[in-house]
Write an enzyme that holds these catalytic residues in place. Structure first.
Site, PDB file in Angstrom:
ATOM      1  N   SER A   1     -66.361  12.356  32.263  1.00 51.54           N
ATOM      2  CA  SER A   1     -65.200  13.174  31.953  1.00 51.54           C
ATOM      3  C   SER A   1     -65.305  13.785  30.557  1.00 51.54           C
ATOM      4  CB  SER A   1     -63.929  12.342  32.098  1.00 51.54           C
ATOM      5  OG  SER A   1     -62.771  13.124  31.910  1.00 51.54           O
TER       6      SER A   1
ATOM      7  N   ASP B   1     -61.886  20.003  30.512  1.00 54.08           N
ATOM      8  CA  ASP B   1     -62.707  18.897  30.034  1.00 54.08           C
ATOM      9  C   ASP B   1     -64.048  18.899  30.759  1.00 54.08           C
ATOM     10  OD1 ASP B   1     -61.826  18.018  32.499  1.00 54.08           O
ATOM     11  OD2 ASP B   1     -61.267  16.014  31.819  1.00 54.08           O
TER      12      ASP B   1
ATOM     13  N   ASP C   1     -65.591  17.262  33.203  1.00 51.96           N
ATOM     14  CA  ASP C   1     -65.705  17.307  34.655  1.00 51.96           C
ATOM     15  C   ASP C   1     -64.694  18.262  35.270  1.00 51.96           C
ATOM     16  OD1 ASP C   1     -63.617  15.588  33.972  1.00 51.96           O
ATOM     17  OD2 ASP C   1     -63.896  14.301  35.719  1.00 51.96           O
TER      18      ASP C   1
ATOM     19  N   ASP D   1     -61.534  18.484  35.658  1.00 53.44           N
ATOM     20  CA  ASP D   1     -60.362  18.128  36.460  1.00 53.44           C
ATOM     21  C   ASP D   1     -59.076  18.267  35.665  1.00 53.44           C
ATOM     22  OD1 ASP D   1     -60.790  15.943  34.792  1.00 53.44           O
ATOM     23  OD2 ASP D   1     -60.521  14.436  36.359  1.00 53.44           O
TER      24      ASP D   1
END
Length: 492
Positions: free
Chosen positions: A102, A252, A254, A256
């Site tokens: 992440s 961010d 990743d 999401d």
């Protein structure tokens, strides 16, 4: 010997590479996932995705090897955003695994796991069992199968899900007849560099996307892909002003989570975005003939009080949860909620398998901004949804969290006879004396880092400053450790 107890967090596995998270650990987790989640759920296949970090291909390959050794087929969707992995889990009705850390620095990596239809695994809901079996395999040196090896290894095939993912998101938001918008997107060299052009760059209606740091690079050469840290927003803010853009979007690593910057380069709080999208989802449900009283919106413990206040004002029902995606998703399922939001920039949609997708939230913001009857700026659009003065999140390194929380609680009880106390997730305080003197705070331990997180909001700046400064002094006086203050919301 690897210690999975140290690597397993509340909602995923995460650690340093290669010191903690190794290919052997990843393979053990894959084999365990096959035996604990995939096969007992009656599935013959799982979906595997990964981010752009240098260690992700090797870790994904090892995880796939473990899954295959357990007799489960692997549908490999390659580099993708985490919400793209959730989309594939829902579309193919398969459990999934995403190799990503992440927003963490490049030296970290991790694995997020879900059941079919993007149902999350967390400690207490399957992740504990996956961890324990994987640790047993590591302790016995049986990561290549041993007694758990299937007689027929699983097959592996690759699938590009990006076009279907983008089309599905577009199907959930009315993007027709938008006025032309100029949008700056900072991917931070994370996975939004792949998904943003496919989703946001294909809106049409004269909208233009200006991309920053779209090249996938897990070394994060420009800045960390962590818009939780205000310093990482500087490039975006400068570009919004330079380009004369209508708004900016930051994602961010990743992709999401989504964060919004208005036309003046000022951050729009995730609570304001939550309230804005909640209002749109409530309106959409009512247009379908659903009574407002039957519509539920979920918000977490650190969201602004303006979120539940707005939901009640619109006649719908707010439900408050602990911080963390598994808690929000659990509440979404329990209450059949249409939407949920967290102050950390996670946004959850019933129409997206109750999973979090910052990209879909971004489409809602663009639709609200570009589709308004009277053209408005992003700052004007956000203002009604952000009525309180907020401190932004402050992070403290604290050795004795319960002691510090107790000290703050004792102060509040003595100082304000009108304070309401909530201990569901750390300490929540709300002064109920009235709107003029309203203030609230959240003080809770992070789920992902050894930090104590403080958020304060109030009806006016003076009250917010007084409450924030006094609580900070209580924390630092009670415990060694200087605050790591950040003006933006933080994760988990």
């Amino acid at each position: 010997m690897p210690d999975l107890f140290a690597l397993t967090k509340a909602h995923d596995v995460r650690g340093l590479v290669p010191g903690q998270l190794t290919p052997g650990v990843s393979r053990a987790l894959g084999l365990s996932f096959a035996h604990v989640v995939v096969r007992p759920g009656g599935h013959e296949q799982m979906v595997l995705g990964r981010d752009m970090r240098a260690s992700s291909p090797e870790l994904a390959e090892a995880f796939a090897g473990g899954v295959s050794a357990g007799g489960v087929d692997v549908l490999d969707i390659g580099e993708c955003a985490t919400d793209q992995l959730y989309f594939a889990s829902g579309k193919y009705r398969s459990p999934g695994a995403m190799v990503t850390a992440s927003h963490n620095p490049a030296s970290y990596n991790g694995i997020k796991l879900c059941r079919s239809d993007a149902v999350p695994l967390a400690l207490g809901s399957g992740l504990t069992e996956v961890r324990d079996l994987a640790q047993w395999l590591l302790d016995r040196g049986e990561v290549h199968g041993g007694a758990l090896a299937a007689s027929r290894p699983g097959a592996r095939r690759r699938q590009d899900t990006l076009p279907d993912y983008a089309a599905y998101l577009h199907s959930l938001v009315d993007l027709e007849n938008l006025r032309p918008l100029r949008i700056v997107v900072d991917a931070g060299n994370g996975m939004a560099g792949l998904t943003a052009p496919a989703v946001l760059g294909a809106i049409g209606s004269g909208c233009e996307m200006v991309g920053l740091h779209l090249t996938l690079d897990g070394s994060f050469p420009h800045h960390e892909a962590n818009p939780l840290d205000p310093s990482t927003l500087v490039d975006l803010q400068q570009a919004v002003l330079r380009e004369g853009a209508d708004l900016g979007l930051a994602f961010d690593g990743d992709a999401d989570r989504c964060f919004v910057v208005d036309e003046r380069a000022r951050p729009v709080t995730a609570s304001a975005v939550t309230a804005l999208v909640a209002a749109r989802e409530i309106d959409k449900e009512r247009a379908r003939g659903v009574p407002a009283t039957d519509i539920t919106i979920v918000h977490n413990a650190t969201c602004s009080r303006s979120v539940p206040q707005l939901v009640r004002r619109l006649g719908a029902r707010p439900v408050r949860t602990r911080v963390g995606h598994s808690y929000v998703k659990e509440a979404m399922a329990e209450h059949d909620a249409v939407f949920g939001g967290e102050h950390s920039g996670h946004y959850y949609f019933r129409d997206f398998w109750r999973a979090d997708t910052g990209m879909l939230a971004a489409l809602h913001v663009l639709a609200a901004l570009g589709g308004s009857a009277e053209p408005v700026t992003m700052s004007e659009l956000a203002r009604p949804f952000d009525p309180y003065v907020q401190s932004g999140e402050m992070n403290f390194t604290v050795a004795d969290v319960p002691d510090v929380i107790q000290r703050v609680r004792q102060w509040a009880e003595a100082a304000d006879p009108h304070v309401a106390i909530d201990t569901d997730d750390g300490l929540g305080l709300v002064s109920v004396a009235g709107q003029a003197g309203f203030w609230s705070l959240s003080l809770r331990a992070s789920n992902t880092e050894p930090l104590l997180r403080l958020n304060v909001e109030a009806a006016d700046a003076q009250t917010m400053d007084e409450i924030r400064d006094h609580v900070c002094s209580l924390i630092t006086a009670a415990e060694a450790g200087c605050p790591r203050a950040r003006s933006g919301p933080q994760a988990g």
